[in-house]
Write a protein that holds these residues in place. Sequence first.
Motif, PDB file in Angstrom:
ATOM      1  N   LEU A  26      46.231 -14.598 -29.422  1.00  0.00           N
ATOM      2  CA  LEU A  26      45.619 -13.401 -28.848  1.00  0.00           C
ATOM      3  C   LEU A  26      45.184 -12.493 -29.987  1.00  0.00           C
ATOM      4  O   LEU A  26      45.919 -12.331 -30.968  1.00  0.00           O
ATOM      5  CB  LEU A  26      46.590 -12.651 -27.929  1.00  0.00           C
ATOM      6  N   LYS A  27      44.018 -11.869 -29.841  1.00  0.00           N
ATOM      7  CA  LYS A  27      43.419 -11.118 -30.943  1.00  0.00           C
ATOM      8  C   LYS A  27      43.079  -9.693 -30.506  1.00  0.00           C
ATOM      9  O   LYS A  27      41.929  -9.329 -30.325  1.00  0.00           O
ATOM     10  CB  LYS A  27      42.170 -11.836 -31.444  1.00  0.00           C
ATOM     11  N   GLY A  28      44.120  -8.910 -30.253  1.00  0.00           N
ATOM     12  CA  GLY A  28      43.916  -7.500 -29.947  1.00  0.00           C
ATOM     13  C   GLY A  28      43.360  -7.228 -28.563  1.00  0.00           C
ATOM     14  O   GLY A  28      42.468  -6.389 -28.416  1.00  0.00           O
ATOM     15  N   ILE A  29      43.900  -7.897 -27.543  1.00  0.00           N
ATOM     16  CA  ILE A  29      43.367  -7.703 -26.186  1.00  0.00           C
ATOM     17  C   ILE A  29      43.955  -6.456 -25.537  1.00  0.00           C
ATOM     18  O   ILE A  29      45.098  -6.078 -25.794  1.00  0.00           O
ATOM     19  CB  ILE A  29      43.624  -8.927 -25.288  1.00  0.00           C
ATOM     20  N   SER A  30      43.160  -5.819 -24.705  1.00  0.00           N
ATOM     21  CA  SER A  30      43.600  -4.682 -23.900  1.00  0.00           C
ATOM     22  C   SER A  30      43.252  -4.963 -22.444  1.00  0.00           C
ATOM     23  O   SER A  30      42.154  -5.438 -22.144  1.00  0.00           O
ATOM     24  CB  SER A  30      42.931  -3.386 -24.366  1.00  0.00           C
ATOM     25  N   LEU A  31      44.209  -4.687 -21.561  1.00  0.00           N
ATOM     26  CA  LEU A  31      44.038  -5.025 -20.145  1.00  0.00           C
ATOM     27  C   LEU A  31      44.902  -4.089 -19.319  1.00  0.00           C
ATOM     28  O   LEU A  31      46.074  -3.886 -19.626  1.00  0.00           O
ATOM     29  CB  LEU A  31      44.461  -6.481 -19.909  1.00  0.00           C
ATOM     30  N   ALA A  32      44.339  -3.509 -18.276  1.00  0.00           N
ATOM     31  CA  ALA A  32      45.081  -2.641 -17.363  1.00  0.00           C
ATOM     32  C   ALA A  32      44.969  -3.210 -15.952  1.00  0.00           C
ATOM     33  O   ALA A  32      43.868  -3.568 -15.507  1.00  0.00           O
ATOM     34  CB  ALA A  32      44.549  -1.210 -17.410  1.00  0.00           C
ATOM     35  N   ILE A  33      46.099  -3.286 -15.255  1.00  0.00           N
ATOM     36  CA  ILE A  33      46.142  -3.826 -13.900  1.00  0.00           C
ATOM     37  C   ILE A  33      46.854  -2.832 -13.007  1.00  0.00           C
ATOM     38  O   ILE A  33      47.997  -2.423 -13.281  1.00  0.00           O
ATOM     39  CB  ILE A  33      46.857  -5.191 -13.874  1.00  0.00           C
ATOM     40  N   ALA A  34      46.198  -2.430 -11.938  1.00  0.00           N
ATOM     41  CA  ALA A  34      46.772  -1.465 -11.000  1.00  0.00           C
ATOM     42  C   ALA A  34      47.675  -2.165  -9.993  1.00  0.00           C
ATOM     43  O   ALA A  34      47.530  -3.362  -9.721  1.00  0.00           O
ATOM     44  CB  ALA A  34      45.660  -0.722 -10.269  1.00  0.00           C
ATOM     45  N   ALA A  35      48.611  -1.420  -9.437  1.00  0.00           N
ATOM     46  CA  ALA A  35      49.472  -1.960  -8.390  1.00  0.00           C
ATOM     47  C   ALA A  35      48.614  -2.404  -7.202  1.00  0.00           C
ATOM     48  O   ALA A  35      47.677  -1.713  -6.806  1.00  0.00           O
ATOM     49  CB  ALA A  35      50.476  -0.898  -7.945  1.00  0.00           C
ATOM     50  N   GLY A  36      48.924  -3.574  -6.668  1.00  0.00           N
ATOM     51  CA  GLY A  36      48.217  -4.078  -5.496  1.00  0.00           C
ATOM     52  C   GLY A  36      46.977  -4.885  -5.796  1.00  0.00           C
ATOM     53  O   GLY A  36      46.297  -5.355  -4.873  1.00  0.00           O
ATOM     54  N   GLU A  37      46.654  -5.108  -7.069  1.00  0.00           N
ATOM     55  CA  GLU A  37      45.484  -5.922  -7.403  1.00  0.00           C
ATOM     56  C   GLU A  37      45.793  -7.412  -7.236  1.00  0.00           C
ATOM     57  O   GLU A  37      46.942  -7.852  -7.299  1.00  0.00           O
ATOM     58  CB  GLU A  37      45.036  -5.659  -8.844  1.00  0.00           C
ATOM     59  N   PHE A  38      44.727  -8.194  -7.044  1.00  0.00           N
ATOM     60  CA  PHE A  38      44.787  -9.655  -7.051  1.00  0.00           C
ATOM     61  C   PHE A  38      43.821 -10.097  -8.143  1.00  0.00           C
ATOM     62  O   PHE A  38      42.610  -9.978  -7.994  1.00  0.00           O
ATOM     63  CB  PHE A  38      44.381 -10.212  -5.681  1.00  0.00           C
ATOM     64  N   VAL A  39      44.371 -10.600  -9.256  1.00  0.00           N
ATOM     65  CA  VAL A  39      43.580 -10.898 -10.442  1.00  0.00           C
ATOM     66  C   VAL A  39      43.666 -12.383 -10.763  1.00  0.00           C
ATOM     67  O   VAL A  39      44.769 -12.942 -10.867  1.00  0.00           O
ATOM     68  CB  VAL A  39      44.062 -10.079 -11.653  1.00  0.00           C
ATOM     69  N   ALA A  40      42.526 -13.021 -10.918  1.00  0.00           N
ATOM     70  CA  ALA A  40      42.456 -14.401 -11.397  1.00  0.00           C
ATOM     71  C   ALA A  40      42.214 -14.379 -12.895  1.00  0.00           C
ATOM     72  O   ALA A  40      41.283 -13.726 -13.379  1.00  0.00           O
ATOM     73  CB  ALA A  40      41.336 -15.162 -10.693  1.00  0.00           C
ATOM     74  N   ILE A  41      43.062 -15.081 -13.636  1.00  0.00           N
ATOM     75  CA  ILE A  41      42.942 -15.178 -15.087  1.00  0.00           C
ATOM     76  C   ILE A  41      42.427 -16.570 -15.414  1.00  0.00           C
ATOM     77  O   ILE A  41      43.061 -17.576 -15.069  1.00  0.00           O
ATOM     78  CB  ILE A  41      44.286 -14.887 -15.765  1.00  0.00           C
TER      79      ILE A  41
END
Length: 250
Positions: A26-41
């Motif tokens: 990983l090279k300096g990633i930033s990611l914010a996830i709110a409560a209740g989200e459905f996220v596909a990675i």
Amino acid sequence: MSAPPLIELQSVSKRYGQGATELMALKGISLAIAAGEFVAIMGPSGSGKSTAMNILGCLDTPTAGAYLFQGVHVEALTRDQRARLRRRFLGFVFQGFNLLARTSAQENVELPLLYRGDSASQRRTAAAQALQAVGLAGWERHTPAELSGGQQQRVAIARAIATQPAVVLADEPTGNLDTQRSHEIMGLLLALNRDHGITVLMVTHEPDMAAYARRRVHFLDGHIAQDVLNPHPTLGPPPGLAEAPGSEVI
């Protein structure tokens, strides 16, 4: 004023090895996830998505940067503190089901509750409720060998939600299933997200499975290459594939 993120990675890097064997996953990633989200990675092998999921699941720690869960700096916690965070807030679903072969569905679901120190009566009640939530009421005494692949994955999901987690992390949850069972499992994850407010983070290679998510995050070479909202997420199994939970032929 918007609520702070449930999960936040701030300039997170992860390095394995040193010198000639060094690998920056990983090279300096930033990611914010709110409560209740459905996220596909998503992303190809070696893109960093599995490393990111391991960090999010408190199974690994970043080399640099910060990981905040409900505002708490996870990277600063001890191993035991991270384990407590996992037991209290996180549920895990894996591609290979990871069920104990000679153990009943009920006992498999009770396992994380046992590790948490719940009483026998608390474990029985919570496991029964979780199995009912995934459509397997009446299947409590069956072992994995007596269940189809789709039913085994339902047991795995019941195990993940028995602790009433804030987040379910699913790693290729449909990778070992046929098309019909895959859509049934995705419909179940969607219902847990939509009806129970559980945040779902799912690694998948399959675009038709990612279509259930409301957001898709694509990893490439240790970076987040794309982070997009899905304006028209799939709302249920395609016509002809829906089937009553628990009705699969063994």
